[in-house]
Design an enzyme around this catalytic site. Structure first.
Site, PDB file in Angstrom:
ATOM      1  N   TYR A 236      41.005  49.232 -73.698  1.00 15.70           N
ATOM      2  CA  TYR A 236      39.825  49.872 -73.118  1.00 15.70           C
ATOM      3  C   TYR A 236      39.882  51.396 -73.077  1.00 15.70           C
ATOM      4  O   TYR A 236      38.994  52.031 -72.518  1.00 15.70           O
ATOM      5  CB  TYR A 236      39.579  49.307 -71.712  1.00 15.70           C
ATOM      6  CG  TYR A 236      39.325  47.829 -71.754  1.00 15.70           C
ATOM      7  CD1 TYR A 236      38.164  47.326 -72.325  1.00 15.70           C
ATOM      8  CD2 TYR A 236      40.267  46.919 -71.277  1.00 15.70           C
ATOM      9  CE1 TYR A 236      37.939  45.954 -72.410  1.00 15.70           C
ATOM     10  CE2 TYR A 236      40.045  45.554 -71.348  1.00 15.70           C
ATOM     11  CZ  TYR A 236      38.881  45.082 -71.911  1.00 15.70           C
ATOM     12  OH  TYR A 236      38.654  43.728 -71.996  1.00 15.70           O
ATOM     13  N   ARG A 275      34.535  34.357 -78.141  1.00 18.05           N
ATOM     14  CA  ARG A 275      35.463  35.102 -78.987  1.00 18.05           C
ATOM     15  C   ARG A 275      36.826  34.422 -78.923  1.00 18.05           C
ATOM     16  O   ARG A 275      37.338  34.141 -77.840  1.00 18.05           O
ATOM     17  CB  ARG A 275      35.613  36.551 -78.508  1.00 18.05           C
ATOM     18  CG  ARG A 275      36.328  37.444 -79.523  1.00 18.05           C
ATOM     19  CD  ARG A 275      36.878  38.717 -78.904  1.00 18.05           C
ATOM     20  NE  ARG A 275      38.084  38.471 -78.140  1.00 18.05           N
ATOM     21  CZ  ARG A 275      38.267  38.860 -76.883  1.00 18.05           C
ATOM     22  NH1 ARG A 275      37.320  39.505 -76.232  1.00 18.05           N
ATOM     23  NH2 ARG A 275      39.403  38.600 -76.256  1.00 18.05           N
ATOM     24  N   GLU A 290      43.864  31.891 -77.730  1.00 15.93           N
ATOM     25  CA  GLU A 290      43.012  31.631 -76.570  1.00 15.93           C
ATOM     26  C   GLU A 290      41.568  31.915 -76.947  1.00 15.93           C
ATOM     27  O   GLU A 290      41.287  32.462 -78.020  1.00 15.93           O
ATOM     28  CB  GLU A 290      43.419  32.500 -75.381  1.00 15.93           C
ATOM     29  CG  GLU A 290      43.342  33.994 -75.657  1.00 15.93           C
ATOM     30  CD  GLU A 290      43.921  34.814 -74.511  1.00 15.93           C
ATOM     31  OE1 GLU A 290      43.114  35.303 -73.689  1.00 15.93           O
ATOM     32  OE2 GLU A 290      45.159  34.963 -74.443  1.00 15.93           O
ATOM     33  N   GLY A 296      34.321  40.754 -73.902  1.00 18.31           N
ATOM     34  CA  GLY A 296      33.985  42.114 -73.518  1.00 18.31           C
ATOM     35  C   GLY A 296      32.877  42.681 -74.385  1.00 18.31           C
ATOM     36  O   GLY A 296      32.776  42.378 -75.575  1.00 18.31           O
TER      37      GLY A 296
END
Length: 336
Positions: A236, A275, A290, A296
């Site tokens: 991020y 995703r 996963e 996001g």
């Protein structure tokens, strides 16, 4: 496969007006700040596409606000606990409101990494060998003995991660046995259960999936090249990671990665968008790690990069997701 132009009516929209969408962002998880940023980005994109949007935090004011607004659709852009574990989605459906994305029951399955990996494996996907350890059992049996057994069984390196959670919080790559206790302690600060899996080397990929009413379709995979671990800070804060969208893969590899993401999406009962995080090893084998039911949506996030690599305008794509949800039969409270 870009969606409709902004001048076209929303497919399945019989409202005779712009749909009202309530975005849920924030919450009280460790990923609150990321969720707020995702919510702002999605709201801006939807407004640019002519959709009426309001953004709501998950607090005591939420239910009265939804009851007063009566939105046509609720879109949870919530990351972490409550947002992805199905609980907020349960409340939305109990309120009699339509939900964009995966329903609560499938969200609970996907939220648990060990369960999601088990379902993916049963669907034919490769996934790294793993064990799960509740913190209480770890202490009761003796940490040293358990850690020795892990190393003997899985070898090194291993990846230690919370069994539930996102944004790489509490995740460690362990190359030396002496570093394993520290990694377990860090993991347990985010979850009461740790997942320890054999580390797989190869190309790190994110494969996003969208369903605009005609079945799930994979977007171009995004390749992730990190300067060090692909942790929360790297994800991020621009500068530590180089992304390739689309990934630098051969056509048959792109097809295999996309097929794995669609298989994960279908087998876990996901809806709308998802995703999947994967590793493509040197032998060309795709390994499932996963899946995320609320990926996001920030300026550095992987789902928007994949959408733009596919030729989508984000506003158009998000508007099409709204349209598909309005056109679909409501999921209600039926089980997966």
């Amino acid at each position: 496969m870009p969606g409709p132009s902004l001048s076209e009516p929303l497919v399945g929209d019989r409202l005779g007006r712009a749909p009202r969408v309530a975005l849920l962002a924030g919450g009280l998880s460790h990923e609150r700040d990321v969720s707020m940023r995702s919510g702002r980005r999605v709201a801006e994109a939807l407004r640019s596409a002519g959709v009426e949007v309001s953004v709501h935090d998950v607090d005591a004011d939420l239910l009265p606000a939804l009851a007063d607004l009566q939105p046509d659709l609720v879109w949870p852009v919530l990351h972490g606990a409550s947002g992805e574990d199905g609980s907020v989605r349960d409340i939305v459906q109990l309120s009699g409101l339509r939900l964009l994305g995966t329903g609560p029951r499938a969200s609970r399955v996907a939220w648990s990494k060990p369960i999601a990996k088990t379902v993916a494996a049963r669907a034919g996907l490769e996934t790294p060998e793993f064990v799960t350890l509740p913190q209480t059992l770890f202490r009761e049996l003796g940490a040293s003995a358990v850690l020795r057994m892990i190393v003997a069984r899985l070898g090194l390196p291993v990846v230690v991660k919370p069994s539930r959670g996102g944004s790489a919080l509490g995740v460690s790559l362990v190359r030396e046995a002496d570093d394993l206790p520290r990694a377990m302690v860090e993991c347990f600060s985010y979850s009461d259960t740790a997942l320890v899996e054999r580390a797989v080397t190869g190309t790190e990929l994110a494969a996003s999936v969208v369903d605009l009413g005609e079945g799930p379709v994979a977007l171009p995979p995004v390749e992730i090249v990190a300067d060090g671990p692909y942790d929360y800070d790297a994800r991020y804060n621009p500068g530590r990671v180089e992304y390739f969208a689309p990934a630098r893969l051969r056509p048959e590899q792109v097809e295999a990665v996309g097929a794995a993401a669609v298989t994960a999406h279908r087998s876990l009962g996901l809806m709308g968008l998802s995703r999947t995080d994967l590793i493509l090893d040197e032998d060309g084998v795709v390994h499932f790690l996963e899946v995320n039911v609320a990926p996001g949506m920030t300026e550095t996030s992987l789902f928007p990069q994949a959408a733009e690599a596919a030729g989508y305008n984000l506003g158009t794509l998000y508007r099409s997701l709204v349209a598909a949800s309005l056109a679909a039969e409501p999921a209600g409270l039926r089980p997966v």
